[in-house]
Design a protein around this motif. Structure first.
Motif, short mmCIF file in Angstrom:
data_model
loop_
_atom_site.label_atom_id
_atom_site.label_comp_id
_atom_site.label_asym_id
_atom_site.label_seq_id
_atom_site.Cartn_x
_atom_site.Cartn_y
_atom_site.Cartn_z
N ARG A 22 4.18 -0.48 -4.24
CA ARG A 22 5.48 -0.68 -4.89
C ARG A 22 6.45 -1.39 -3.94
O ARG A 22 6.36 -1.22 -2.72
CB ARG A 22 6.08 0.67 -5.30
CG ARG A 22 5.30 1.42 -6.34
CD ARG A 22 6.05 2.66 -6.84
NE ARG A 22 6.91 3.27 -5.85
CZ ARG A 22 6.77 4.52 -5.38
NH1 ARG A 22 5.77 5.28 -5.81
NH2 ARG A 22 7.60 5.00 -4.49
N GLN A 90 -1.36 1.99 -9.87
CA GLN A 90 -2.43 2.99 -9.84
C GLN A 90 -2.01 4.28 -9.11
O GLN A 90 -2.80 5.21 -8.99
CB GLN A 90 -3.68 2.42 -9.17
CG GLN A 90 -4.26 1.21 -9.89
CD GLN A 90 -4.70 1.56 -11.30
OE1 GLN A 90 -5.30 2.59 -11.54
NE2 GLN A 90 -4.40 0.69 -12.25
N GLN A 91 -0.78 4.33 -8.64
CA GLN A 91 -0.32 5.50 -7.91
C GLN A 91 -0.14 6.69 -8.84
O GLN A 91 0.14 6.54 -10.02
CB GLN A 91 0.98 5.18 -7.17
CG GLN A 91 0.73 4.18 -6.06
CD GLN A 91 1.96 3.86 -5.24
OE1 GLN A 91 2.96 4.55 -5.29
NE2 GLN A 91 1.86 2.78 -4.47
N GLY A 92 -0.33 7.88 -8.29
CA GLY A 92 -0.19 9.11 -9.07
C GLY A 92 -1.43 9.48 -9.87
O GLY A 92 -1.38 10.38 -10.70
N ARG A 93 -2.55 8.83 -9.61
CA ARG A 93 -3.79 9.09 -10.36
C ARG A 93 -4.89 9.73 -9.52
O ARG A 93 -6.03 9.79 -9.93
CB ARG A 93 -4.30 7.78 -10.96
CG ARG A 93 -3.33 7.18 -11.94
CD ARG A 93 -3.84 5.91 -12.52
NE ARG A 93 -2.84 5.36 -13.43
CZ ARG A 93 -3.07 4.38 -14.26
NH1 ARG A 93 -4.26 3.82 -14.32
NH2 ARG A 93 -2.12 3.93 -15.04
N ARG A 97 -5.44 10.98 -2.76
CA ARG A 97 -6.16 12.20 -2.39
C ARG A 97 -7.64 11.88 -2.15
O ARG A 97 -8.23 12.34 -1.18
CB ARG A 97 -6.03 13.26 -3.48
CG ARG A 97 -6.88 14.51 -3.23
CD ARG A 97 -6.75 15.52 -4.35
NE ARG A 97 -5.45 16.13 -4.36
CZ ARG A 97 -5.10 17.20 -3.62
NH1 ARG A 97 -5.99 17.73 -2.81
NH2 ARG A 97 -3.91 17.69 -3.69
N HIS A 124 11.38 7.35 0.58
CA HIS A 124 10.28 6.73 -0.16
C HIS A 124 8.96 6.86 0.58
O HIS A 124 7.95 6.32 0.14
CB HIS A 124 10.59 5.25 -0.41
CG HIS A 124 11.83 5.03 -1.22
ND1 HIS A 124 11.93 5.39 -2.54
CD2 HIS A 124 13.03 4.52 -0.86
CE1 HIS A 124 13.14 5.10 -2.97
NE2 HIS A 124 13.83 4.58 -1.98
N PHE A 129 3.40 13.76 0.11
CA PHE A 129 1.99 13.58 -0.25
C PHE A 129 1.09 14.19 0.83
O PHE A 129 0.21 15.00 0.53
CB PHE A 129 1.69 12.09 -0.42
CG PHE A 129 0.23 11.75 -0.46
CD1 PHE A 129 -0.54 12.05 -1.58
CD2 PHE A 129 -0.39 11.14 0.62
CE1 PHE A 129 -1.89 11.75 -1.62
CE2 PHE A 129 -1.73 10.83 0.59
CZ PHE A 129 -2.49 11.14 -0.53
N ARG A 132 1.38 18.04 1.08
CA ARG A 132 0.67 18.72 -0.01
C ARG A 132 -0.83 18.79 0.25
O ARG A 132 -1.50 19.70 -0.24
CB ARG A 132 0.93 18.02 -1.35
CG ARG A 132 2.25 18.36 -1.99
CD ARG A 132 2.32 17.93 -3.45
NE ARG A 132 1.84 16.60 -3.71
CZ ARG A 132 2.60 15.50 -3.80
NH1 ARG A 132 3.90 15.60 -3.65
NH2 ARG A 132 2.07 14.34 -4.06
#
Length: 152
Positions: A22, A90-93, A97, A124, A129, A132
């Motif tokens: 992004r 594609q982030q957050g999918r 991880r 930002h 991430f 977690r």
């Protein structure tokens, strides 16, 4: 079918270089082309891989293997995640991880017991991430970045 890692080859290097994060993340991670240039001049340290889901490139990672972390301490050798670029759309999918878990698996197979990562702190940045996923801050800095580690 789960995502997979592919070695960077002449067949996929342009797809890897097209991975773009992004706009608000561009100052937090180097572009893939720079990472590949660094990997080219440090082939004994760099472990670059394209993250692919089906036939679609969705990200790029580069691990570092067995580097002397502090030149003054020859016994302080570390391995970890050097770069992680997940395509903006594609982030957050779960690909981030997946990338961290893949690097952790590779390092475990090489006998490493911790995974190191650095990041630029800020609103930002990727700190939430990494935290977690179980990374803890070490209190160290590498340039303008903080250092986190995960026990393997």
């Amino acid at each position: 079918m789960p995502p997979r890692l592919e070695k960077i080859t002449t067949d996929n290097v342009l797809a890897a270089c097209a991975i773009a994060v992004r706009p608000d993340q561009e100052d937090l991670v180097a572009p893939v082309a720079r990472s590949l240039a660094e990997a080219y001049v440090q082939p004994d340290v760099a472990w670059p891989r394209l993250i692919v889901d089906g036939d679609r490139p969705v990200g790029f990672l580069m691990a570092f293997l067995d580097i002397r972390w502090r030149p003054e301490d020859p016994g302080d050798v570390r391995s970890g995640l050097w770069r992680l670029n997940i395509a903006a759309d594609q982030q957050g999918r779960g690909y981030g991880r997946f990338a961290v878990e893949a690097v952790a698996g590779e390092l475990r197979s090489r006998g490493t017991d911790r995974l190191v990562v650095t990041w630029v702190p800020g609103p930002h940045g990727p700190e939430r991430f990494y935290r977690r996923l179980g990374f803890r801050l070490t209190g160290e800095h590498s340039g303008d970045q903080v250092v986190g580690e995960l026990d393997l």
